[in-house]
Design a protein around this motif. Sequence first.
Motif, mmCIF file in Angstrom:
data_model
loop_
_atom_site.group_PDB
_atom_site.id
_atom_site.type_symbol
_atom_site.label_atom_id
_atom_site.label_comp_id
_atom_site.label_asym_id
_atom_site.label_seq_id
_atom_site.Cartn_x
_atom_site.Cartn_y
_atom_site.Cartn_z
ATOM 1 N N SER A 47 0.845 -1.190 0.000
ATOM 2 C CA SER A 47 0.000 0.000 0.000
ATOM 3 C C SER A 47 0.882 1.243 0.000
ATOM 4 N N PRO A 48 0.331 2.381 -0.396
ATOM 5 C CA PRO A 48 1.118 3.616 -0.377
ATOM 6 C C PRO A 48 1.552 4.012 1.027
ATOM 7 N N ARG A 49 0.840 3.509 2.061
ATOM 8 C CA ARG A 49 1.209 3.855 3.431
ATOM 9 C C ARG A 49 2.566 3.292 3.820
ATOM 10 N N ALA A 50 3.061 2.321 3.091
ATOM 11 C CA ALA A 50 4.355 1.743 3.409
ATOM 12 C C ALA A 50 5.457 2.788 3.334
ATOM 13 N N LEU A 51 5.245 3.828 2.538
ATOM 14 C CA LEU A 51 6.250 4.869 2.426
ATOM 15 C C LEU A 51 6.343 5.722 3.692
ATOM 16 N N LEU A 52 5.283 5.769 4.477
ATOM 17 C CA LEU A 52 5.293 6.591 5.686
ATOM 18 C C LEU A 52 6.260 6.058 6.727
ATOM 19 N N TYR A 53 6.560 4.781 6.692
ATOM 20 C CA TYR A 53 7.387 4.177 7.715
ATOM 21 C C TYR A 53 8.858 4.151 7.344
ATOM 22 N N GLN A 54 9.227 4.792 6.279
ATOM 23 C CA GLN A 54 10.631 4.833 5.913
ATOM 24 C C GLN A 54 11.380 5.753 6.865
ATOM 25 N N ARG A 55 12.582 5.385 7.162
ATOM 26 C CA ARG A 55 13.386 6.160 8.097
ATOM 27 C C ARG A 55 14.003 7.357 7.385
ATOM 28 N N ARG A 56 13.917 8.499 8.006
ATOM 29 C CA ARG A 56 14.492 9.699 7.427
ATOM 30 C C ARG A 56 15.596 10.202 8.343
ATOM 31 N N SER A 57 16.680 10.629 7.748
ATOM 32 C CA SER A 57 17.748 11.207 8.547
ATOM 33 C C SER A 57 17.570 12.725 8.564
ATOM 34 N N ALA A 58 17.720 13.307 9.740
ATOM 35 C CA ALA A 58 17.563 14.746 9.879
ATOM 36 C C ALA A 58 18.780 15.447 9.290
ATOM 37 N N PRO A 59 18.558 16.602 8.685
ATOM 38 C CA PRO A 59 19.707 17.334 8.139
ATOM 39 C C PRO A 59 20.594 17.849 9.279
ATOM 40 N N TYR A 60 21.847 18.020 8.989
ATOM 41 C CA TYR A 60 22.796 18.522 9.970
ATOM 42 C C TYR A 60 22.478 19.981 10.269
ATOM 43 N N VAL A 61 22.413 20.325 11.546
ATOM 44 C CA VAL A 61 22.118 21.688 11.962
ATOM 45 C C VAL A 61 23.402 22.291 12.526
ATOM 46 N N GLU A 62 23.819 23.392 11.944
ATOM 47 C CA GLU A 62 25.017 24.077 12.410
ATOM 48 C C GLU A 62 24.640 25.053 13.509
ATOM 49 N N HIS A 63 25.465 25.147 14.547
ATOM 50 C CA HIS A 63 25.170 26.008 15.684
ATOM 51 C C HIS A 63 26.422 26.800 16.032
ATOM 52 N N THR A 64 26.257 28.095 16.239
ATOM 53 C CA THR A 64 27.366 28.959 16.625
ATOM 54 C C THR A 64 26.947 29.771 17.838
ATOM 55 N N GLU A 65 27.795 29.783 18.857
ATOM 56 C CA GLU A 65 27.526 30.582 20.053
ATOM 57 C C GLU A 65 27.764 32.059 19.734
ATOM 58 N N LEU A 66 26.850 32.911 20.221
ATOM 59 C CA LEU A 66 26.992 34.353 20.026
ATOM 60 C C LEU A 66 27.587 34.977 21.287
ATOM 61 N N SER A 67 28.388 35.990 21.081
ATOM 62 C CA SER A 67 28.940 36.728 22.223
ATOM 63 C C SER A 67 27.825 37.601 22.806
ATOM 64 N N PRO A 68 27.983 38.063 24.029
ATOM 65 C CA PRO A 68 26.953 38.935 24.615
ATOM 66 C C PRO A 68 26.689 40.186 23.779
ATOM 67 N N ALA A 69 27.730 40.746 23.151
ATOM 68 C CA ALA A 69 27.535 41.937 22.309
ATOM 69 C C ALA A 69 26.695 41.582 21.080
ATOM 70 N N GLU A 70 26.949 40.426 20.508
ATOM 71 C CA GLU A 70 26.178 39.994 19.339
ATOM 72 C C GLU A 70 24.730 39.707 19.722
ATOM 73 N N GLN A 71 24.522 39.117 20.893
ATOM 74 C CA GLN A 71 23.158 38.846 21.359
ATOM 75 C C GLN A 71 22.396 40.149 21.573
ATOM 76 N N ALA A 72 23.073 41.145 22.155
ATOM 77 C CA ALA A 72 22.424 42.435 22.379
ATOM 78 C C ALA A 72 22.093 43.117 21.052
ATOM 79 N N ALA A 73 23.005 43.033 20.091
ATOM 80 C CA ALA A 73 22.749 43.636 18.781
ATOM 81 C C ALA A 73 21.576 42.945 18.093
ATOM 82 N N PHE A 74 21.491 41.628 18.200
ATOM 83 C CA PHE A 74 20.391 40.890 17.580
ATOM 84 C C PHE A 74 19.068 41.245 18.261
#
Length: 84
Positions: A47-74
């Motif tokens: 059935s077409p529902r078989a496609l719903l159970y396929q495993r998906r890998s999440a995309p890589y999320v990049e994270h950068t810490e902001l300095s307090p000055a950058e946080q205040a500016a944002f």
Amino acid sequence: MPDEHVSVLQSMGVVILALAAAVWIFGLISLARRGHFGPVPWPAGRSPRALLYQRRSAPYVEHTELSPAEQAAFAGLVRQLKGR
């Protein structure tokens, strides 16, 4: 026995043309089975529902810490955009 007036190159040309036609037909059948030319019916028992159970890998999320000055500016930028 082949005709005496047909050269070897002409005989090879016929064979090459037949092989090219066979490869072309095989390619068209492969494309049709993959669904490039329209929908293909689901195989029996699946059935077409078989496609719903396929495993998906999440995309890589990049994270950068902001300095307090950058946080205040944002934060100031966000306040400025909210005021509009």
